[in-house]
Design a protein around this motif. Structure first.
Motif, mmCIF file in Angstrom:
data_model
loop_
_atom_site.group_PDB
_atom_site.id
_atom_site.type_symbol
_atom_site.label_atom_id
_atom_site.label_comp_id
_atom_site.label_asym_id
_atom_site.label_seq_id
_atom_site.Cartn_x
_atom_site.Cartn_y
_atom_site.Cartn_z
ATOM 1 N N ASN A 115 0.854 -1.168 0.000
ATOM 2 C CA ASN A 115 0.000 0.000 0.000
ATOM 3 C C ASN A 115 0.901 1.231 0.000
ATOM 4 O OD1 ASN A 115 -1.869 2.005 0.378
ATOM 5 N ND2 ASN A 115 -2.539 1.319 2.404
ATOM 6 N N LYS A 117 0.305 4.184 -0.363
ATOM 7 C CA LYS A 117 -0.282 5.384 0.228
ATOM 8 C C LYS A 117 -0.073 5.460 1.734
ATOM 9 C CE LYS A 117 -3.983 5.531 -3.260
ATOM 10 N NZ LYS A 117 -5.464 5.482 -3.456
ATOM 11 N N ASP A 118 0.354 4.345 2.340
ATOM 12 C CA ASP A 118 0.475 4.320 3.801
ATOM 13 C C ASP A 118 1.867 3.880 4.212
ATOM 14 O OD1 ASP A 118 -0.449 4.715 6.345
ATOM 15 O OD2 ASP A 118 -2.214 3.441 6.118
ATOM 16 N N ASP A 125 -2.793 7.357 9.724
ATOM 17 C CA ASP A 125 -3.593 6.742 8.670
ATOM 18 C C ASP A 125 -3.519 7.629 7.437
ATOM 19 O OD1 ASP A 125 -5.358 5.262 7.186
ATOM 20 O OD2 ASP A 125 -7.146 5.891 8.285
ATOM 21 N N ASN A 126 -2.395 7.541 6.717
ATOM 22 C CA ASN A 126 -2.137 8.449 5.609
ATOM 23 C C ASN A 126 -3.203 8.388 4.516
ATOM 24 O OD1 ASN A 126 0.947 7.483 6.507
ATOM 25 N ND2 ASN A 126 0.705 9.682 6.163
ATOM 26 N N ASP A 127 -3.698 7.175 4.229
ATOM 27 C CA ASP A 127 -4.686 7.059 3.151
ATOM 28 C C ASP A 127 -6.122 7.180 3.654
ATOM 29 O OD1 ASP A 127 -4.823 4.709 4.508
ATOM 30 O OD2 ASP A 127 -4.452 3.401 2.796
ATOM 31 N N LYS A 128 -6.252 7.405 4.973
ATOM 32 C CA LYS A 128 -7.553 7.650 5.595
ATOM 33 C C LYS A 128 -8.586 6.550 5.288
ATOM 34 C CE LYS A 128 -6.907 12.696 5.502
ATOM 35 N NZ LYS A 128 -5.887 12.571 6.518
ATOM 36 N N ASN A 129 -8.123 5.326 5.318
ATOM 37 C CA ASN A 129 -9.050 4.207 5.099
ATOM 38 C C ASN A 129 -9.472 3.551 6.411
ATOM 39 O OD1 ASN A 129 -6.739 2.814 5.848
ATOM 40 N ND2 ASN A 129 -6.805 1.373 4.146
ATOM 41 N N ASN A 370 -9.384 -3.243 -1.178
ATOM 42 C CA ASN A 370 -8.009 -2.933 -1.567
ATOM 43 C C ASN A 370 -7.609 -3.571 -2.893
ATOM 44 O OD1 ASN A 370 -6.463 -1.306 0.670
ATOM 45 N ND2 ASN A 370 -7.816 -2.716 1.745
#
Length: 573
Positions: A115, A117-118, A125-129, A370
């Motif tokens: 991933n 994004k993270d 939680d960089n990708d805010k999922n 994902n």
């Protein structure tokens, strides 16, 4: 429970039954030889469920071709060398829902999903999922502090713990409605099953520990590393009494079968550990590790819990499964997975014990969200707590064009009569079948040759519940710490099919999940050879694969790719 889908050790010889009769000094001594052989050959646990002796096969046999190589592999190599040679493919994400994957393994590190994004460790939680630092996937059986569940109960144990207060006061004089009577009778049946399992576990633990202690005492005087002990060393010993004499006989026979004393001793230790874990964790009503996770367990809609540790405390099973699907085919080390352009997304949700329905449902949803296009599930259990939650997750996966592949189980049972969960049949609140998951494949296990091992003796089967068969005996694959090991089980057969599905979806991205399943089902190798299955009453029956599965055969990559070419040609017209 993935141990139901991985034959961890070979059954010890019939000498063991004789040994057990001699060393046992309890109520279990009253068991006759037939019962002893049943317990250790079939009934105790799939850990001992494989009575088949190892036969020499190429370590990559599941990828080989019968006409060219003389083994009933799925013709993977032949397919890449001919039909797919020079063709382009796109990467496909395959989710491995299991007990954990070693993402740093030398043969997997280049094929793991990342991933981007993270981060792995910044706590944000960089990708805010909703999943913090899910760099390689997610672990639904851990907590935010990094603590993980290693052992859990069987679902049977959990159900009895929940229901015991309700039925503790029921007597012959208690007035029950018809519905209450049915529920109470089901409870009593579970109690009987539980007591039998507990008795078997105690019996197995007692005798495996006794055998191990005698072996330990015997080899003390040899003064060699276990890997160096030979039959001649055992012949030189002076046993004290019948127990040690028979322990030596067992060891000598198993050295030849297992490939050396060290392997035999490891099998023996794993057997003792397994039965010990049954008593301490799987069947212990006073043990409940769910507080470690810290979720509201009864809230099936809760999604964001766990931690990013996708390896966990024991990643052998999941790592082995991942290697079968996608071990790097471009390097010169280790093994070759089935698919050559795959990213493995690890979702940890299976403890040493039965997985929980809430975690299974969330694992499926996480994989779908994902980008997984194939989900491998090499686990299962005989009881379910919240099947509707899992069914809803399966329906969600299918709505997103995802194919689910599940292991049939290793209990030598007919899944048509003894349901194995999760499965492709949707049920309503009273347990009646209300639909079927079309994009779902259940996989039984076969062996390398047209002999008594054609159908793996442990494999479950079912004319309506098992879809296909695939290689599941003597499968060499990746294990943690960049090692490799041969394992067997329907756990190994399922990822062969998941790898094939990923291959098809990689080279033919226009195929839907349902079309991919249809291609796999319609391109199996059908054999006229018969196999032997065990029936509910313990007797055996000779049948064909077409009598015990929907497709009637073993998956074949070469034929599947040929069929895929036909599908694409028709689509273009």
């Amino acid at each position: 429970m993935y141990s139901h889908y991985l034959i961890k050790i070979n059954i010890l010889s019939p000498f063991l039954a004789l040994y057990l009769q001699i060393v046992t000094r309890s109520k279990y001594q009253q068991m006759n030889l037939r019962r002893l052989l049943y317990v250790f050959a079939i009934g105790l646990t799939p850990v001992l469920g494989n009575a088949q002796d190892h036969k020499s096969v190429p370590e990559n046999w599941f990828n080989l071709d019968y006409e060219k190589d003389g083994v009933l592999g799925i013709s993977t190599e032949k397919t890449y060398e001919s039909l797919l040679k020079g063709k382009k493919s796109i990467p496909v994400i395959v989710a491995v829902l299991d007990g954990g994957v070693d993402v740093n393994h030398e043969d997997l590190k280049n094929v793991v999903w990342i991933n981007v994004k993270d981060s792995l460790s910044n706590g944000i939680d960089n990708d805010k999922n909703g999943f913090i630092n899910d760099r390689y996937g997610w672990n639904f059986i851990g907590n935010a502090k990094g603590e993980n569940v290693q052992f859990d109960n069987l679902e049977l144990t959990r159900l009895l713990r929940k229901d015991a207060p309700k039925y503790s006061g029921v007597t012959a004089a208690t007035v029950l409605t018809d519905q209450e009577k049915r529920a109470y009778n089901a409870y009593l049946k579970m109690v009987a099953t539980y007591n039998e399992k507990l008795d078997d576990a105690k019996y197995g633990a007692m005798n495996y520990v006794a055998l191990k202690e005698n072996i330990d005492n015997l080899v003390k005087g040899i003064n060699k590393d276990k890997s160096q002990i030979t039959i001649a060393d055992l012949d030189s010993l002076n046993p004290a009494g019948n127990r040690q004499k028979i322990a030596i006989r067992i060891a000598k026979e198993e050295i030849e079968k297992a490939g050396g004393f060290a392997k035999f001793y490891q099998d023996l230790k794993e057997g003792a550990d397994y039965f010990g874990n049954q008593i301490a964790y799987h069947l212990n009503k006073d043990y409940d590790p769910r507080s470690i996770v810290g979720d509201n367990y009864e809230d099936a809609t809760e999604y964001h819990y766990g931690n990013p540790d996708v390896t966990g405390s024991d990643a052998l099973h999941g790592t082995h499964v991942a290697g079968i699907i996608a071990a790097d085919r471009t390097n010169t080390i280790g093994i070759k997975g089935v698919a050559d352009n795959v990213k493995i997304l690890s979702v940890r949700l299976v403890p040493d014990g039965d997985e929980r329905d809430k975690d299974v449902a969330n694992g499926i949803r996480y994989a779908v969200d994902n980008g997984a296009k194939v989900i491998n599930m090499s686990f299962g259990k005989s009881y379910t707590y919240n099947k509707q939650t899992v069914d809803q997750a399966v329906q969600y996966a299918m709505s997103k064009d995802v194919l689910l592949v599940h292991a049939a189980g290793n209990d030598s049972e007919n899944n048509d009569r003894s349901p194995n969960y999760p499965n492709k049949f949707f049920t309503d609140s009273v347990g009646a079948i209300s639909g079927v998951a079309d994009a779902w494949i259940t996989v039984g296990a076969t062996g390398p040759r047209k002999d008594e091992e054609l159908l793996a003796s442990f494999s479950n089967y079912g004319k309506t519940s098992v879809d296909v068969f695939a290689p599941g005996l003597y499968i060499n694959s990746t294990t943690p710490h960049s090692e490799y090991k041969e394992e067997q089980g329907t756990s190994m057969a399922a990822p062969v099919v998941a790898g094939l599905a990923a291959m098809l979806r990689s080279y033919y991205p226009a195929l839907t999940a349902l079309e991919t399943k249809e291609i796999i089902m319609n391109s199996v190798t059908k054999l006229e050879d018969t196999v032997r299955i065990k029936l509910e009453d313990g007797s055996f029956k000779t049948v064909k694969l077409s009598d015990i599965s929907l497709s009637g055969g073993i998956v074949n990559a070469y034929s599947a790719v040929e069929k895929a070419n036909e599908y694409i040609t028709k689509k273009k017209k």
